[in-house]
Design a protein around this motif. Structure first.
Motif, short mmCIF file in Angstrom:
data_model
loop_
_atom_site.label_atom_id
_atom_site.label_comp_id
_atom_site.label_asym_id
_atom_site.label_seq_id
_atom_site.Cartn_x
_atom_site.Cartn_y
_atom_site.Cartn_z
N GLN A 21 0.73 -1.14 -0.03
CA GLN A 21 -0.15 0.05 -0.09
C GLN A 21 0.93 1.38 0.08
OE1 GLN A 21 -2.79 -0.17 3.20
NE2 GLN A 21 -3.18 2.19 3.11
N ILE A 31 -4.21 -3.75 -9.19
CA ILE A 31 -4.13 -2.42 -8.40
C ILE A 31 -5.15 -1.83 -8.47
CG2 ILE A 31 -3.28 -1.28 -10.74
CD1 ILE A 31 -1.63 0.50 -9.05
N TRP A 32 -5.46 -1.08 -7.17
CA TRP A 32 -6.79 -0.11 -6.98
C TRP A 32 -6.48 0.96 -6.16
CZ3 TRP A 32 -5.91 -4.98 -4.64
CH2 TRP A 32 -6.36 -4.91 -3.36
N PHE A 67 -2.88 3.61 -2.76
CA PHE A 67 -2.96 2.87 -3.92
C PHE A 67 -2.48 1.44 -3.31
CE2 PHE A 67 -2.28 6.61 -6.15
CZ PHE A 67 -2.88 6.52 -7.27
N VAL A 83 2.38 -3.74 -12.89
CA VAL A 83 1.52 -4.47 -12.03
C VAL A 83 1.02 -5.78 -12.81
CG1 VAL A 83 -0.48 -4.70 -10.49
CG2 VAL A 83 0.95 -2.86 -10.25
N ILE A 136 -1.67 -2.62 -4.07
CA ILE A 136 -1.17 -3.50 -5.06
C ILE A 136 -0.90 -4.82 -4.72
CG2 ILE A 136 1.00 -4.03 -6.43
CD1 ILE A 136 1.88 -1.02 -6.60
N GLN A 137 -1.67 -5.88 -5.13
CA GLN A 137 -1.58 -7.18 -4.88
C GLN A 137 -0.95 -8.04 -5.68
OE1 GLN A 137 -5.29 -8.74 -3.12
NE2 GLN A 137 -5.25 -10.26 -4.48
N LYS A 163 0.00 0.87 -13.71
CA LYS A 163 -0.63 -0.39 -13.84
C LYS A 163 -0.20 -1.71 -14.87
CE LYS A 163 -5.82 -1.05 -14.90
NZ LYS A 163 -5.47 -2.07 -16.13
#
Length: 220
Positions: A149, A201-202, A213, A194, A215-216, A191
């Motif tokens: 994050q 990403i969101w 932001f 990622v 990121i997983q 993006k």
């Protein structure tokens, strides 16, 4: 790359003009106006160079020969990268904190691309956070996923712009809190990187409160 060379020559010319202007026997007001023009040209150079760099990076995103994944401890990797932005943060009196677990957090990453991802997100966070604010990077491992994050206490993103934030040359592009420019490509690049890592990403954002932001990525 040729365009970068032309821009660099343009910068050198500006520097020479500034040096010559100091020695000219011209009235102070005239010199002041000339310096102002040269400074605007220098600002244009910086914006153009940033745009060229982003466009070149977009070209490299689709170069599979460079996509060498490495099993990496993100605790160590991120710690080394974010320190390079300390100077920009200190100029605005912004504190950056990296919050990570005691145990290593491993993921397969493309090092140079993941570095760009971090730099883009952190640069944006600093750019859109007023002086005296804070940027935090919590890192967690949840089951077989890694969650990173990047949160700031900045100006936030209006709700009507959030859906377009990851688009190329997004309309959500704005100047920073101290007039810092943007190319409108940074989050599009993030993006793409990622997704190269098979991640998602969101964002969550509220005006005048801040932006986060998320990121997983798959862990390993």
């Amino acid at each position: 790359h040729d365009l970068k060379g032309y821009l660099f020559n343009f910068k050198l010319l500006n520097e020479v003009l500034q040096e010559d202007l100091v020695s000219l026997p011209a009235p102070a007001e005239e010199k002041k106006n000339s310096f102002s023009v040269i400074q605007r040209l220098s600002d244009t150079y910086e914006k153009a160079l940033a745009l060229v760099k982003d466009i070149l990076l977009i070209g490299r995103l689709d170069a599979p020969a460079e996509d060498t994944f490495e099993e990496t401890d993100l605790n160590i990797f991120i710690s080394k990268r974010f320190k390079g932005l300390d100077l920009a943060a200190k100029r605005k009196n912004i504190q950056i904190r990296f919050l990570y677990p005691a145990e290593p957090v491993y993921a397969n990453i493309i090092p140079y691309k993941f570095t760009h991802l971090l730099e883009n997100l952190l640069t944006n966070a600093i750019k859109f956070t007023p002086a005296g604010g804070q940027v935090t990077l919590p890192l967690k491992k949840i089951d077989n996923q890694v969650l990173l994050q990047v949160s700031d206490t900045g100006i936030g993103i209006p709700a009507h712009l959030q859906d377009s934030i990851f688009q190329k040359f997004t309309k959500a592009s704005r100047v920073g809190t101290e007039g810092e420019s943007t190319t409108g490509l940074g989050l599009y690049i993030v993006k793409q990187i990622v997704e190269k890592h098979k991640g998602i990403i969101w964002l969550e954002s509220k005006e005048n409160v801040g932006t986060s932001f998320f990121i997983q990525l798959p862990s390993c």
